[in-house]
Design a protein around this motif. Structure first.
Motif, PDB file in Angstrom:
ATOM      1  N   GLU A 105       0.809  -1.222   0.000  1.00  0.00           N
ATOM      2  CA  GLU A 105       0.000   0.000   0.000  1.00  0.00           C
ATOM      3  C   GLU A 105       0.844   1.274   0.000  1.00  0.00           C
ATOM      4  O   GLU A 105       0.543   2.237   0.709  1.00  0.00           O
ATOM      5  N   VAL A 106       1.902   1.285  -0.786  1.00  0.00           N
ATOM      6  CA  VAL A 106       2.754   2.474  -0.876  1.00  0.00           C
ATOM      7  C   VAL A 106       2.002   3.548  -1.648  1.00  0.00           C
ATOM      8  O   VAL A 106       1.515   3.313  -2.759  1.00  0.00           O
ATOM      9  N   THR A 107       1.895   4.723  -1.039  1.00  0.00           N
ATOM     10  CA  THR A 107       1.153   5.828  -1.630  1.00  0.00           C
ATOM     11  C   THR A 107       1.993   7.091  -1.605  1.00  0.00           C
ATOM     12  O   THR A 107       2.504   7.477  -0.544  1.00  0.00           O
ATOM     13  N   LEU A 108       2.137   7.726  -2.748  1.00  0.00           N
ATOM     14  CA  LEU A 108       2.767   9.037  -2.819  1.00  0.00           C
ATOM     15  C   LEU A 108       1.706  10.059  -2.443  1.00  0.00           C
ATOM     16  O   LEU A 108       0.735  10.255  -3.165  1.00  0.00           O
ATOM     17  N   LEU A 109       1.861  10.694  -1.285  1.00  0.00           N
ATOM     18  CA  LEU A 109       0.869  11.637  -0.784  1.00  0.00           C
ATOM     19  C   LEU A 109       1.057  13.037  -1.347  1.00  0.00           C
ATOM     20  O   LEU A 109       0.086  13.765  -1.554  1.00  0.00           O
ATOM     21  N   ALA A 110       2.323  13.424  -1.544  1.00  0.00           N
ATOM     22  CA  ALA A 110       2.617  14.764  -2.058  1.00  0.00           C
ATOM     23  C   ALA A 110       4.037  14.774  -2.612  1.00  0.00           C
ATOM     24  O   ALA A 110       4.884  13.975  -2.202  1.00  0.00           O
ATOM     25  N   GLU A 111       4.255  15.687  -3.541  1.00  0.00           N
ATOM     26  CA  GLU A 111       5.581  15.852  -4.129  1.00  0.00           C
ATOM     27  C   GLU A 111       5.752  17.312  -4.501  1.00  0.00           C
ATOM     28  O   GLU A 111       4.853  17.930  -5.083  1.00  0.00           O
ATOM     29  N   SER A 112       6.904  17.879  -4.131  1.00  0.00           N
ATOM     30  CA  SER A 112       7.208  19.261  -4.470  1.00  0.00           C
ATOM     31  C   SER A 112       8.721  19.407  -4.570  1.00  0.00           C
ATOM     32  O   SER A 112       9.439  19.182  -3.585  1.00  0.00           O
ATOM     33  N   GLY A 113       9.194  19.745  -5.760  1.00  0.00           N
ATOM     34  CA  GLY A 113      10.633  19.871  -5.957  1.00  0.00           C
ATOM     35  C   GLY A 113      11.339  18.569  -5.641  1.00  0.00           C
ATOM     36  O   GLY A 113      10.996  17.521  -6.174  1.00  0.00           O
ATOM     37  N   ASP A 114      12.314  18.635  -4.718  1.00  0.00           N
ATOM     38  CA  ASP A 114      13.077  17.437  -4.370  1.00  0.00           C
ATOM     39  C   ASP A 114      12.494  16.686  -3.174  1.00  0.00           C
ATOM     40  O   ASP A 114      13.092  15.741  -2.675  1.00  0.00           O
ATOM     41  N   LEU A 115      11.294  17.091  -2.726  1.00  0.00           N
ATOM     42  CA  LEU A 115      10.664  16.450  -1.568  1.00  0.00           C
ATOM     43  C   LEU A 115       9.482  15.575  -1.968  1.00  0.00           C
ATOM     44  O   LEU A 115       8.715  15.927  -2.865  1.00  0.00           O
ATOM     45  N   LYS A 116       9.352  14.434  -1.286  1.00  0.00           N
ATOM     46  CA  LYS A 116       8.201  13.541  -1.466  1.00  0.00           C
ATOM     47  C   LYS A 116       7.693  13.158  -0.090  1.00  0.00           C
ATOM     48  O   LYS A 116       8.482  12.964   0.843  1.00  0.00           O
ATOM     49  N   LEU A 117       6.379  12.994   0.015  1.00  0.00           N
ATOM     50  CA  LEU A 117       5.748  12.475   1.220  1.00  0.00           C
ATOM     51  C   LEU A 117       5.083  11.160   0.844  1.00  0.00           C
ATOM     52  O   LEU A 117       4.254  11.121  -0.069  1.00  0.00           O
ATOM     53  N   VAL A 118       5.473  10.072   1.524  1.00  0.00           N
ATOM     54  CA  VAL A 118       5.056   8.721   1.159  1.00  0.00           C
ATOM     55  C   VAL A 118       4.519   7.995   2.395  1.00  0.00           C
ATOM     56  O   VAL A 118       5.037   8.176   3.498  1.00  0.00           O
ATOM     57  N   ARG A 119       3.481   7.170   2.175  1.00  0.00           N
ATOM     58  CA  ARG A 119       2.941   6.343   3.255  1.00  0.00           C
ATOM     59  C   ARG A 119       2.871   4.893   2.774  1.00  0.00           C
ATOM     60  O   ARG A 119       2.607   4.642   1.603  1.00  0.00           O
ATOM     61  N   TRP A 120       3.078   3.933   3.682  1.00  0.00           N
ATOM     62  CA  TRP A 120       2.975   2.518   3.346  1.00  0.00           C
ATOM     63  C   TRP A 120       2.566   1.734   4.587  1.00  0.00           C
ATOM     64  O   TRP A 120       2.627   2.228   5.706  1.00  0.00           O
ATOM     65  N   THR A 121       2.155   0.505   4.341  1.00  0.00           N
ATOM     66  CA  THR A 121       1.901  -0.449   5.418  1.00  0.00           C
ATOM     67  C   THR A 121       3.075  -1.412   5.454  1.00  0.00           C
ATOM     68  O   THR A 121       3.538  -1.887   4.411  1.00  0.00           O
TER      69      THR A 121
END
Length: 126
Positions: A77-93
């Motif tokens: 369940e890997v989910t890319l929640l947000a991305e901006s420039g060189d930053l990513k916010l990711v969630r997983w189980t």
């Protein structure tokens, strides 16, 4: 037919595969790969709420190589929640099994240039 895996899924799976290898059989290469994947400003909030910086995490890991033979870490369940420039916010189980009762956690991470900047883990119900 192979299932397409997002870059975030590959990062999370490979990172935890290195951790699993270190905990299973203390392979030094796995520990080097795991450590190298972290941003120098890395922080972890673990499932007990303890906050660790990169140096504290590395010290902890240095002492546990080979301590969990048979551990399997499954990332789903890997989910890319947000991305901006060189930053990513990711969630997983993340499910740990093969050593004691299975333990399931949800983790949210910030990555900078695809290196782990911050991880926050929370246990969840099976």
């Amino acid at each position: 037919m192979s299932k397409h895996r997002s870059p975030e899924t590959v990062l999370a799976v490979e990172h935890h595969r290195a951790l699993q290898s270190w905990l299973n059989d203390s392979g030094e290469d796995a520990l080097r790969r795991f450590k190298a994947a972290h941003d120098p400003d890395f922080t972890l909030v673990d499932v007990e709420g303890a906050r660790r910086d990169l140096s504290q995490l590395e010290d902890l890991l240095d002492g546990v190589g080979g301590s969990m033979p048979g551990l399997v870490i499954d990332i789903t369940e890997v989910t890319l929640l947000a991305e901006s420039g060189d930053l990513k916010l990711v969630r997983w189980t993340e499910t740990h099994q093969g050593v004691g009762e299975p333990r399931i956690r949800i983790a949210t991470a910030a990555l900078r240039n695809d290196r782990w900047l911050s991880v926050h883990e929370t246990f969840t119900q099976a």
